[in-house]
Each structure stands twice: as structure tokens, then as C-alpha cells.
Design a protein around this motif. Structure first.
Motif, PDB file in Angstrom:
ATOM      1  N   VAL A  90      80.432  31.389 -24.216  1.00 42.02           N
ATOM      2  CA  VAL A  90      81.450  31.349 -23.163  1.00 42.02           C
ATOM      3  C   VAL A  90      82.557  30.386 -23.576  1.00 42.02           C
ATOM      4  N   ARG A  91      82.161  29.216 -24.039  1.00 45.65           N
ATOM      5  CA  ARG A  91      83.144  28.223 -24.475  1.00 45.65           C
ATOM      6  C   ARG A  91      83.956  28.745 -25.658  1.00 45.65           C
ATOM      7  N   ALA A  92      83.307  29.455 -26.562  1.00 47.26           N
ATOM      8  CA  ALA A  92      84.011  29.987 -27.735  1.00 47.26           C
ATOM      9  C   ALA A  92      85.081  30.983 -27.313  1.00 47.26           C
ATOM     10  N   ALA A  93      84.742  31.849 -26.358  1.00 49.47           N
ATOM     11  CA  ALA A  93      85.706  32.849 -25.886  1.00 49.47           C
ATOM     12  C   ALA A  93      86.895  32.186 -25.213  1.00 49.47           C
ATOM     13  N   LEU A  94      86.623  31.204 -24.348  1.00 52.39           N
ATOM     14  CA  LEU A  94      87.702  30.548 -23.612  1.00 52.39           C
ATOM     15  C   LEU A  94      88.478  29.571 -24.492  1.00 52.39           C
ATOM     16  N   LYS A  95      87.829  29.081 -25.539  1.00 51.99           N
ATOM     17  CA  LYS A  95      88.506  28.169 -26.463  1.00 51.99           C
ATOM     18  C   LYS A  95      89.697  28.860 -27.120  1.00 51.99           C
ATOM     19  N   ILE A 115      89.856  18.786 -24.016  1.00 49.13           N
ATOM     20  CA  ILE A 115      91.127  19.139 -24.647  1.00 49.13           C
ATOM     21  C   ILE A 115      91.416  18.224 -25.835  1.00 49.13           C
ATOM     22  N   GLY A 116      91.274  16.929 -25.629  1.00 49.29           N
ATOM     23  CA  GLY A 116      91.578  15.985 -26.699  1.00 49.29           C
ATOM     24  C   GLY A 116      90.531  15.916 -27.790  1.00 49.29           C
ATOM     25  N   THR A 117      89.330  16.426 -27.518  1.00 48.69           N
ATOM     26  CA  THR A 117      88.250  16.347 -28.502  1.00 48.69           C
ATOM     27  C   THR A 117      88.001  17.665 -29.224  1.00 48.69           C
ATOM     28  N   ARG A 118      88.121  18.778 -28.516  1.00 46.92           N
ATOM     29  CA  ARG A 118      87.779  20.075 -29.108  1.00 46.92           C
ATOM     30  C   ARG A 118      88.962  21.036 -29.218  1.00 46.92           C
ATOM     31  N   ILE A 119      89.757  21.131 -28.160  1.00 47.60           N
ATOM     32  CA  ILE A 119      90.806  22.148 -28.122  1.00 47.60           C
ATOM     33  C   ILE A 119      92.042  21.716 -28.897  1.00 47.60           C
ATOM     34  N   CYS A 120      92.523  20.514 -28.651  1.00 42.56           N
ATOM     35  CA  CYS A 120      93.741  20.007 -29.305  1.00 42.56           C
ATOM     36  C   CYS A 120      93.485  18.612 -29.882  1.00 42.56           C
ATOM     37  N   PRO A 121      92.617  18.514 -30.881  1.00 44.91           N
ATOM     38  CA  PRO A 121      92.292  17.188 -31.433  1.00 44.91           C
ATOM     39  C   PRO A 121      93.483  16.501 -32.101  1.00 44.91           C
ATOM     40  N   ASP A 122      94.525  17.277 -32.431  1.00 44.97           N
ATOM     41  CA  ASP A 122      95.703  16.701 -33.081  1.00 44.97           C
ATOM     42  C   ASP A 122      96.885  16.572 -32.122  1.00 44.97           C
ATOM     43  N   VAL A 177      85.358  10.877 -24.064  1.00 46.79           N
ATOM     44  CA  VAL A 177      86.729  10.392 -24.187  1.00 46.79           C
ATOM     45  C   VAL A 177      87.121  10.386 -25.664  1.00 46.79           C
ATOM     46  N   ALA A 178      88.241  11.021 -25.989  1.00 51.23           N
ATOM     47  CA  ALA A 178      88.719  11.007 -27.370  1.00 51.23           C
ATOM     48  C   ALA A 178      89.006   9.571 -27.790  1.00 51.23           C
ATOM     49  N   ALA A 179      88.707   9.259 -29.036  1.00 52.15           N
ATOM     50  CA  ALA A 179      88.871   7.886 -29.523  1.00 52.15           C
ATOM     51  C   ALA A 179      90.308   7.385 -29.387  1.00 52.15           C
ATOM     52  N   ASP A 180      91.275   8.301 -29.485  1.00 49.53           N
ATOM     53  CA  ASP A 180      92.686   7.903 -29.416  1.00 49.53           C
ATOM     54  C   ASP A 180      93.319   8.244 -28.069  1.00 49.53           C
ATOM     55  N   ALA A 181      92.492   8.471 -27.048  1.00 50.43           N
ATOM     56  CA  ALA A 181      93.022   8.763 -25.717  1.00 50.43           C
ATOM     57  C   ALA A 181      93.385   7.474 -24.985  1.00 50.43           C
ATOM     58  N   HIS A 182      94.387   7.562 -24.136  1.00 49.87           N
ATOM     59  CA  HIS A 182      94.801   6.434 -23.315  1.00 49.87           C
ATOM     60  C   HIS A 182      94.201   6.599 -21.923  1.00 49.87           C
ATOM     61  N   LEU A 183      93.453   5.595 -21.473  1.00 46.23           N
ATOM     62  CA  LEU A 183      92.738   5.670 -20.204  1.00 46.23           C
ATOM     63  C   LEU A 183      93.644   5.323 -19.031  1.00 46.23           C
ATOM     64  N   LEU A 184      93.476   6.075 -17.943  1.00 45.65           N
ATOM     65  CA  LEU A 184      94.204   5.794 -16.714  1.00 45.65           C
ATOM     66  C   LEU A 184      93.260   5.987 -15.535  1.00 45.65           C
ATOM     67  N   ASP A 185      92.959   4.900 -14.850  1.00 44.94           N
ATOM     68  CA  ASP A 185      92.099   4.934 -13.674  1.00 44.94           C
ATOM     69  C   ASP A 185      92.983   5.061 -12.435  1.00 44.94           C
ATOM     70  N   THR A 186      92.823   6.155 -11.704  1.00 45.30           N
ATOM     71  CA  THR A 186      93.680   6.426 -10.545  1.00 45.30           C
ATOM     72  C   THR A 186      93.008   6.069  -9.224  1.00 45.30           C
ATOM     73  N   THR A 187      91.867   5.384  -9.276  1.00 45.81           N
ATOM     74  CA  THR A 187      91.103   5.089  -8.065  1.00 45.81           C
ATOM     75  C   THR A 187      91.968   4.469  -6.970  1.00 45.81           C
ATOM     76  N   LYS A 188      92.789   3.515  -7.336  1.00 43.17           N
ATOM     77  CA  LYS A 188      93.580   2.793  -6.334  1.00 43.17           C
ATOM     78  C   LYS A 188      95.057   3.171  -6.358  1.00 43.17           C
ATOM     79  N   LEU A 189      95.380   4.297  -7.009  1.00 37.64           N
ATOM     80  CA  LEU A 189      96.777   4.696  -7.146  1.00 37.64           C
ATOM     81  C   LEU A 189      97.117   5.893  -6.262  1.00 37.64           C
TER      82      LEU A 189
END
Length: 213
Positions: A90-95, A115-122, A177-189
Motif C-alpha cells: 500500500v505504501r509503495a503504491a501511494l509513494k 515525507i522528510g525521511t522516505r518521500i522527499c529525503p532531499d 523525525v528526519a535528522a535535518d528537520a526543524h522542530l516546531l511545537d505548536t502546543t501553545k501557539l
């Protein structure tokens, strides 16, 4: 330019992605809707002995235009999506659908879980949007109640916690989480504050890349 945005359900990633897409005038894909569509289509068939094969066939022939987004954003569709997402085929088809969307001229913004790890790693920019489970449950409960769907906070919180556990335990999904991803916590935003914070992160990454090129 490709912007990859990941995060758990109701973290705000979809709203942020749409606002960033409008800001940068890029096409946007909520990849979770693909899995939700397959899950929704399978909602009466998940107990079949051959449900995995049926899910694969539905993924391979998926036409997202046949589904109402309101149906796909229900808790029921989310739980079903987490189950069908465990099937590698299923993942392969939707990928392939996602990669084709991302590779269009000019780029795109995609949000989902891998997305950042499998679909668009670059991808040029990667964001990981998160929020604590009670906040996400409160948001989803309010969203559904405003649509006239009678749900309760405790019920939605349990479903979100189950979805999180299923996603993180999914051997086919790489929900990390991708190693080069920027984290954003929206809990209080607020929505606007979260968007502005995300925009600042994207602009910062683009400025850094430009200065180093």
C-alpha cells in the motif's frame, strides 16, 4: 523548491502547510488523505481474511477525487488509515503518487508522516510539527463538533494516542523525525503564531542555503 512537513495527527501541520503553500505559491498535497482514502474505502472490509490484498488493490487504483474530505478527516478514517499504512505494498503504491507530485516543475509542499525521511529525503526544507496529545485531541474534537459530529474529548484522545502508537510501531512507515528537520511545537501557539514560526524557519533555511551557495 520542495518543503517536507511531517508530524502526528492534529499537530497543525496541515494548516501550516496550506498557509506556506499559499505564501510561496506552491502546490500542496496532504499525503495523509491518500492513506485515509484507502482506509475509508476499507472501513467495512478490514475484517476480511484477505483484507491486505483488497487494500493493495484500492491503493493501486485510488482516485482521491471520489472522496469527500470531511469523510476522510473523521477519527474512523484515521484509525483505518493507520492499519492499511502498515501494508508495504500500500505504501509503495501511494509513494509513487507522492513522489510524482513532489517532482513537478517548480516544486511543492507535502505534509504527512514520512515525507522528510522516505518521500522527499532531499527536500530543501524539512519541518516536523508537533504538539502534545491532549492539545491535539482538543483541536480535533472542536473541529469535528463544529462539523456537527458528536464526539467527546476522551474518545478522541484515546484514538489519537492509539494512532500515535500505531504510526511509531509501523515497520513500513519509518515514522521518525528526519535528522535535518526543524522542530516546531505548536502546543501553545495559535494558528497564526504557528504559521509565522514555520515561515521564519523556512526563510531561515533558505537564507542560509543562499549564503552558502
Amino acid at each position: 523548491m520542495i518543503i517536507a512537513i511531517d508530524g502526528p495527527a492534529a499537530s497543525g501541520k496541515g494548516t501550516i502547510s496550506k498557509k506556506l503553500a499559499a505564501h510561496f505559491q506552491l502546490p500542496h498535497m496532504d499525503t495523509g488523505l491518500l492513506y485515509r482514502a484507502v482506509g475509508y474505502a476499507m472501513r467495512d472490509d478490514l475484517d476480511l481474511p484477505n483484507w491486505e490484498q483488497v487494500a493493495i488493490e484500492k491503493a493501486q487504483t485510488l482516485d482521491l477525487a471520489q472522496y469527500d474530505e470531511n469523510d476522510l478527516t473523521t477519527a474512523e478514517a484515521g484509525i483505518a488509515a493507520s492499519k492499511v499504512a502498515r501494508v508495504p505494498e500500500v505504501r509503495a503504491a501511494l509513494k509513487q503518487v507522492q513522489i510524482k507530485f513532489a517532482q513537478q516543475p517548480g516544486g511543492a509542499i507535502l505534509d504527512g508522516r514520512d515525507i522528510g525521511t522516505r518521500i522527499c529525503p532531499d527536500a530543501e526544507v524539512k519541518l516536523y510539527i508537533t504538539a502534545d496529545a491532549p492539545t491535539r485531541a482538543e483541536r480535533r474534537t472542536k473541529q469535528l463538533n463544529e462539523r456537527g459530529v458528536n464526539v467527546h474529548f476522551d474518545e478522541i484522545l484515546a484514538q489519537i494516542e492509539k494512532r500515535d502508537a500505531d504510526d511509531k510501531d509501523n515497520p513500513a512507515g519509518a515514522f521518525f523525525v528526519a535528522a535535518d528537520a526543524h522542530l516546531l511545537d505548536t502546543t501553545k501557539l495559535s494558528i497564526e503564531a504557528a504559521f509565522q514560526a514555520a515561515l521564519q524557519l523556512v526563510d531561515g533555511v533558505l537564507a542560509q542555503k543562499k549564503s552558502s551557495s
